[in-house]
Write a protein that holds these residues in place. Structure first.
Motif, short mmCIF file in Angstrom:
data_model
loop_
_atom_site.label_atom_id
_atom_site.label_comp_id
_atom_site.label_asym_id
_atom_site.label_seq_id
_atom_site.Cartn_x
_atom_site.Cartn_y
_atom_site.Cartn_z
N GLY A 157 3.94 6.63 -4.53
CA GLY A 157 2.59 6.14 -4.73
C GLY A 157 1.53 7.17 -4.36
N GLY A 158 1.94 8.42 -4.13
CA GLY A 158 0.98 9.46 -3.78
C GLY A 158 0.74 9.59 -2.28
N GLY A 159 1.51 8.86 -1.48
CA GLY A 159 1.33 8.95 -0.02
C GLY A 159 2.11 10.12 0.58
N GLN A 160 2.04 10.25 1.89
CA GLN A 160 2.65 11.39 2.57
C GLN A 160 3.50 10.94 3.76
N LEU B 26 2.38 12.20 7.11
CA LEU B 26 1.20 11.60 7.74
C LEU B 26 1.63 10.74 8.91
N SER C 146 0.85 -1.19 0.00
CA SER C 146 0.00 0.00 0.00
C SER C 146 0.89 1.25 0.00
N HIS C 147 0.29 2.41 -0.11
CA HIS C 147 1.09 3.63 -0.33
C HIS C 147 0.68 4.76 0.61
N PHE C 148 0.55 4.46 1.89
CA PHE C 148 0.16 5.54 2.80
C PHE C 148 1.27 6.57 2.97
#
Lengths: 199, 656
Positions: free
Chosen positions: B259-262, B265, B252-254
Motif C-alpha cells: 500500500g506504499g507504506g514502509q 518506519l 490503513s497502510h503505514f
C-alpha cells in the motif's frame, strides 16, 4: 528561616497564574503533544522520502478550504486572547464573548474540514498517503474538538461566576492549549498543503 | 496562633512554628492529611507514600511473573531438542517476558521509589498533582492486566517485545495477540505520560525553601531526566502501536509495502522511543546508587555536579542513537557511522558516573552492609554491560553479533545490573522508611551473594553462546553445534539467581513483620527523608523544612558548609491541605499551594479508559462509546474548579 530566602512578605494562596501547578502541567502536556505531532509529521516525510513515484500521489491538495480553515482557527486564537485579556481586567462579559466567538469559529473549522474530507477521492484505506492524511488531520481535528469542549466548559464556569480578576488561572491554562492547537494546525497545513508546492 | 489563620484569603503570611513547642500540631495535621480507614479510603487515597508502595509491590509482582516466564524458558533451553514448550508457547513467553520486565517492572518500580521518596527528599507534603499520581498508578495496574488478558487463552503477544512488522502485521499474525499488545501499550503510555508530568512539575514547583536545583539528590535528577525523556519519547511508541492497530483492523497502510507504506518506519518510531526508554529505566536507578553509596561510605558523593550533568547528558545523547538497533537493516553507511559515533560518545557520561562512585568508595570508609554490597555489585555489572554495549556500538562487530545471545547477554547485564541490583539495594536502604522496620542483614547478605553469583553464572556465558553464533528467540536447537554445555550452565545460573531473588522476597516478607524497629535515621544518612519518623506520618513534615546544603543532616560534621538547614522550625501551613511552592532554580517561596484531598475520580477515570480500550480490542463500539463518555464526565468532574483549591473567586472561611 534565612532572610535571603524569605522576608515574611504575604504569599498568594492557591492557583495563581504562572505560579500554579496547573500552568506548568499544561506546558508539559503541550511538550508531549508537540512531540506526538512531530512524530506524525516525521512519518509523513519519511514515507514521502522513501516513496518511488509522485508524492503526494495525486498532486498537492487544493488550498481553498484549508486556507479558510486556517483563517478561522487563527481568528479563534485571537478572540480567545482578547477574551482572556478581558478576565484579567475583571471584564467577565468580554471573556464570555471571546469564548463564544472561539467556539463558533472552531465549529466552523470542523465543518470546513468535514467538507474537505467528504470530497477527497481517496480514503484511509487507499494507500499510505491516504492513511497519513486522514490520521494526521484526524488527530488535529480531535484536538480541536477536545479544545472546543474545554472552551465550552470554561463558558459554563464563567457563567457560574467562578472566574474573576483575582482567579482565572483555569482560563489561562486552557487558553494556552487552544493556542497550541492553532500552532499545530499551522505545522500540519505547511506540511500537507504548502510543502508539496515547494518542490 | 490559630487566631492568625482566619481563612483562605488571596494573600497570607505563613505562620512559622516549632512543633516541639506545640503538641497540638501533629494531631491537627494528621486530621487534615490522613486517608480514611477502610476500603473507600484505599480506593480514593492520593497519599504519595501509599501510591509509591503500591507501585513498588505491583512492579515487583510483575518482576516475579516475568521471572517465572524466564524460568520456564530456561528449562526449555537447558538441553538440545527439548519439547517442554511448543514454538508458539515459547514465542508468547519470550515476548511477555520482555514486555513484563521492560514495561511493567523496570520503570514502574523506579516510579515507586520516586513517588514515595520525592516529597520526603524535597521537603514537601505531596507531589504537585496528587490525584494525577493516583491516576497514573491505577492506569499502570489496569494496563498491566490488559496486557495479560489474552495470556490464559494462549493468545498473548508473540512477536517479541519490539514487535517488528511485517511479522506483527495481520497477514502473518492474524490473532488477537498483537492487538492486545498494541492497545495495552497505548494505555500504559498514558500512565507513563501523566506520571512523568507529575515528576517534572513537582520538581519545578514544590521543593522546600532553599533546596536550590544544585542541592537536590541525584535520584531526583535521574527521575527528572527520565521523565522529561519520557514526555518526548513515549508518543513515538504510542503512535507506532496505534498505527499498527489501524493497519491491522482498519486497513490503513503505514507499514505495508503493497500500500506504499514502509516497514522500517516501525523500527524508526519504536527505537526513537526505545533507546531513550533504556535510559529512563536506568538513570533513576543510578540515582539510587549515587544517593545510597555516600551513606555507606561516610562521605558526600564525589563529583555531584559532574554526575548530575552526566545524567542529563546521557539522556540528551540517548535521543540520537536509536539507529544502533538497526545497523543490520541496510541503511546507508554514512548514517551508520554517525549513529555508531554517537553511541560511543555515551561512554563518556557513563564513565563519569562510574569513576565518581569508585572515587566515593575509594576515599570513603565503606561499611559492608547489604545495601552497600548491592550498590558495589551494581558497579561491577554495569562496567561489564557497558563494555559489551561499547562493542556492539561498532558497526562491524554488531553486524556479526546482532540477533545473537551476545545481545541478550548485554541487555541483561544492563537491565538487571543497572536496574535490579540498585532496586534491591534501594529496598534494603529505604525499607525503614517504607515500613518502620529494618531488613534482616544476614539473609540480605546471603541473597546478595547468591544473586550476584547466579547472575554472572547465568548471563556471562550468554556472551559466549552469542559468539558461538546462537541466535536469539529460538525455541530449541539441535545438539552438536557446541551450544549444549553453555546453555546448561546458563540455565543453572538462572536458577541460582532466582533462588537469590526468592531469598530477597522472603527477607522482605519476614522483615515487614518481624524486623527490628527503626528510628528516624538508622543509617545515619544525610538527606531530608531521614528527618521524618519511620514510617513518615501522612503529612510528612510537621513544618516545611528549610534547606541550606546538599546534605542537610550532615551539616554539623562537614567542613566548608555555610548555613544551617532546619526541620525543627518552619512554615506550618495547617489551613487545610497545603504545601509551599518555590521558584524553579533557587527555591524561594512564592506561593502557598492548596492540595486536593482524596478522590475517587482517578480510579473511575482509569476504569472507564480501560473499558474503552477493551471496547476497541473486541470492536464493541457501543462499549467504547459509553466508556469514552464516562471518561469525559469523570474528567470534567475532576477538573471542576474548586473554591478550596483557590481556583475560583470565592473566598472560603474554613476555620473561622
Amino acid at each position: 528561616m534565612p532572610e535571603a530566602l524569605y522576608r515574611g512578605e504575604p504569599l498568594p494562596v492557591g492557583s495563581k497564574g504562572r505560579l500554579s501547578s496547573g500552568w506548568w502541567g499544561m506546558i508539559t502536556v503541550i511538550g508531549t503533544e508537540a512531540s506526538l505531532f512531530a512524530y506524525l509529521l516525521f512519518s509523513y516525510f519519511y514515507v514521502g522520502a522513501q516513496t518511488v513515484g509522485p508524492w503526494p500521489p495525486g498532486g498537492a491538495p487544493a488550498l481553498g478550504l484549508a486556507i479558510g480553515g486556517s483563517v478561522l482557527l487563527i481568528l479563534g486564537s485571537v478572540t480567545m486572547w482578547w477574551g482572556e485579556k478581558g478576565v484579567r481586567a475583571g471584564k467577565n462579559g468580554q471573556l464570555l464573548f471571546g469564548l463564544g466567538a472561539s467556539i463558533l469559529l472552531a465549529i466552523g473549522f470542523v465543518v470546513l474540514e468535514g467538507i474537505e474530507w467528504s470530497h477527497k477521492s481517496f480514503s484511509l484505506m487507499s494507500n499510505a498517503y491516504g492513511s497519513l492524511y486522514f490520521t494526521i488531520t484526524g488527530f488535529h481535528l480531535l484536538h480541536v474538538i477536545v479544545g472546543a469542549l474545554m472552551l465550552t466548559m470554561l463558558f459554563v464556569w464563567t457563567l457560574l461566576g467562578y472566574f474573576g480578576v483575582r482567579r482565572h488561572s483555569t482560563v489561562s491554562i486552557a487558553v494556552l492549549y487552544w493556542h497550541f492547537v492553532t500552532i499545530v494546525w499551522v505545522a500540519v497545513f505547511l506540511t500537507f498543503y504548502i510543502a508539496p508546492r515547494l518542490t | 496562633m490559630a487566631a492568625v489563620l482566619t481563612g483562605t484569603d488571596a494573600l497570607r503570611v505563613p505562620v512559622i512554628a516549632r512543633p516541639a513547642d506545640d503538641a497540638s500540631i501533629a494531631p491537627r495535621l494528621d486530621r487534615i492529611w490522613e486517608t480514611r480507614k477502610g476500603l473507600l479510603g484505599t480506593l480514593s487515597s492520593v497519599d504519595h507514600k501509599t501510591i509509591g508502595k503500591r507501585y513498588l509491590v505491583t512492579a515487583f509482582l510483575f518482576l516475579l511473573i516475568g521471572g517465572l516466564e524466564a524460568a520456564v524458558m530456561r528449562a526449555q533451553l537447558a538441553r538440545p531438542n527439548e519439547t517442554l514448550l511448543s514454538p508458539e508457547q515459547y514465542n508468547q513467553l519470550f515476548t511477555m517476558h520482555g514486555v513484563t520486565m521492560i514495561f511493567l517492572y523496570a520503570l514502574p518500580v523506579l516510579s515507586g521509589f520516586s513517588n514515595f521518596l520525592w516529597p520526603l527528599m524535597l521537603g514537601s507534603r505531596d507531589m504537585a498533582f496528587p490525584r494525577l499520581n493516583a491516576f497514573s498508578y491505577w492506569l499502570f495496574l489496569l494496563a498491566g492486566i490488559f496486557l495479560y488478558v489474552s495470556f490464559p487463552i494462549g493468545r498473548a503477544p508473540d512477536a517479541g517485545w519490539f514487535n517488528y512488522v511485517p511479522y506483527s502485521s495481520l497477514q502473518y499474525n492474524p490473532g488477537i495477540n498483537i492487538d492486545v499488545y498494541a492497545l495495552g501499550m497505548v494505555l500504559l503510555g498514558l500512565s507513563t505520560t501523566v506520571g512523568s508530568i507529575n515528576f517534572v512539575v513537582t520538581l519545578i514547583r514544590t521543593r522546600a525553601p532553599g533546596m536550590s536545583i544544585n542541592r537536590v539528590p541525584i535520584l531526583v535528577w535521574g527521575t527528572l531526566t527520565a521523565s522529561v525523556g519520557n514526555l518526548f519519547a513515549v508518543p513515538a511508541v504510542s503512535l507506532a502501536f496505534l498505527m499498527l492497530w489501524m493497519d491491522r483492523r482498519f486497513g490503513s497502510h503505514f507499514f505495508d509495502v503493497a500500500g506504499g507504506g514502509q516497514p522500517l518506519l516501525w523500527q524508526h518510531l519504536f527505537w526513537m522511543f526505545g533507546h531513550p526508554w533504556v535510559y529512563a529505566v536506568v538513570l533513576p536507578a543510578m540515582g539510587i546508587v549515587s544517593d545510597g553509596l555516600p551513606t555507606f561510605c561516610r562521605r558526600p558523593l564525589v563529583g555531584y555536579t559532574a554526575v548530575a550533568l552526566a545524567t542529563v547528558t546521557t539522556m540528551v545523547l540517548g535521543f540520537g542513537v536509536w539507529v544502533h538497533h538497526m545497523f543490520a537493516t541496510g541503511l546507508p553507511p554514512i548514517s551508520l557511522s554517525f549513529f555508531s559515533a554517537a553511541s560511543f560518545v555515551i561512554v563518556i557520561p557513563s564513565a563519569v558516573a562510574v569513576f565518581a562512585w569508585i572515587a566515593t568508595i575509594w576515599t570513603g570508609r565503606p561499611q559492608f552492609t547489604t545495601p552497600f554490597l548491592f550498590f558495589a555489585g551494581f558497579i561491577v555489572v554495569f562496567v561489564i554491560g557497558g563494555v559489551s554495549g561499547f562493542m556492539t556500538a561498532a558497526v562491524p562487530v554488531d553486524t556479526q553479533l546482532t540477533d545473537t545471545y551476545f545481545v541478550v547477554a548485554h541487555l541483561h547485564y544492563v537491565l538487571i545490573g543497572i536496574n535490579v541490583f540498585p532496586v534491591a539495594g534501594g529496598i534494603h536502604y529505604w525499607f525503614p522508611k517504607f515500613t518502620g522496620r529494618m531488613m534482616g542483614e544476614r539473609l540480605g547478605k546471603w541473597s546478595f551473594w547468591i544473586m550476584f553469583i547466579g547472575f554472572n553464572l547465568g548471563f556471562f556465558p550468554m556472551h559466549i553462546a552469542g559468539l558461538l553464533g546462537m541466535p536469539r528467540r529460538i525455541y530449541t536447537y539441535p545438539s552438536g553445534l557446541g551450544w549444549d554445555s553453555v546453555n546448561l550452565v546458563i540455565s543453572i545460573g538462572a536458577y541460582v539467581f532466582a533462588l537469590g531473588v526468592l531469598l530477597f522476597v522472603i527477607n522482605v516478607w519476614r522483615s515487614a513483620r518481624h524486623g527490628a524497629r527503626a528510628g528516624e535515621n538508622p543509617w545515619d544518612a544525610p538527606s531530608l527523608e531521614w528527618a521524618t519518623p519511620s514510617p513518615p506520618p501522612a503529612y510528612n513534615f510537621a513544618v516545611i523544612p528549610t534547606v541550606a546544603s546538599r546534605y542537610p543532616l550532615w551539616e554539623d560534621r562537614l567542613t566548608g558548609h555555610q548555613g544551617h538547614s532546619s526541620t525543627s522550625q518552619g512554615m506550618l501551613l495547617d489551613n487545610g491541605r497545603e504545601t509551599i511552592g518555590t521558584s524553579a532554580l533557587d527555591a524561594v517561596p512564592d506561593v502557598i499551594l492548596r492540595m486536593p484531598g482524596d478522590s475517587f475520580a482517578p480510579l473511575l477515570l482509569s476504569i472507564a479508559l480501560a473499558i474503552a480500550f477493551a471496547g476497541m480490542l473486541i470492536h464493541s463500539w457501543w462499549l467504547f462509546g459509553i466508556a469514552a463518555f464516562i471518561s469525559a464526565i469523570a474528567s470534567i468532574a475532576w477538573l471542576w474548579p474548586e473554591a478550596r483549591l483557590g481556583q475560583t473567586t470565592e473566598i472560603v472561611r474554613d476555620r473561622a
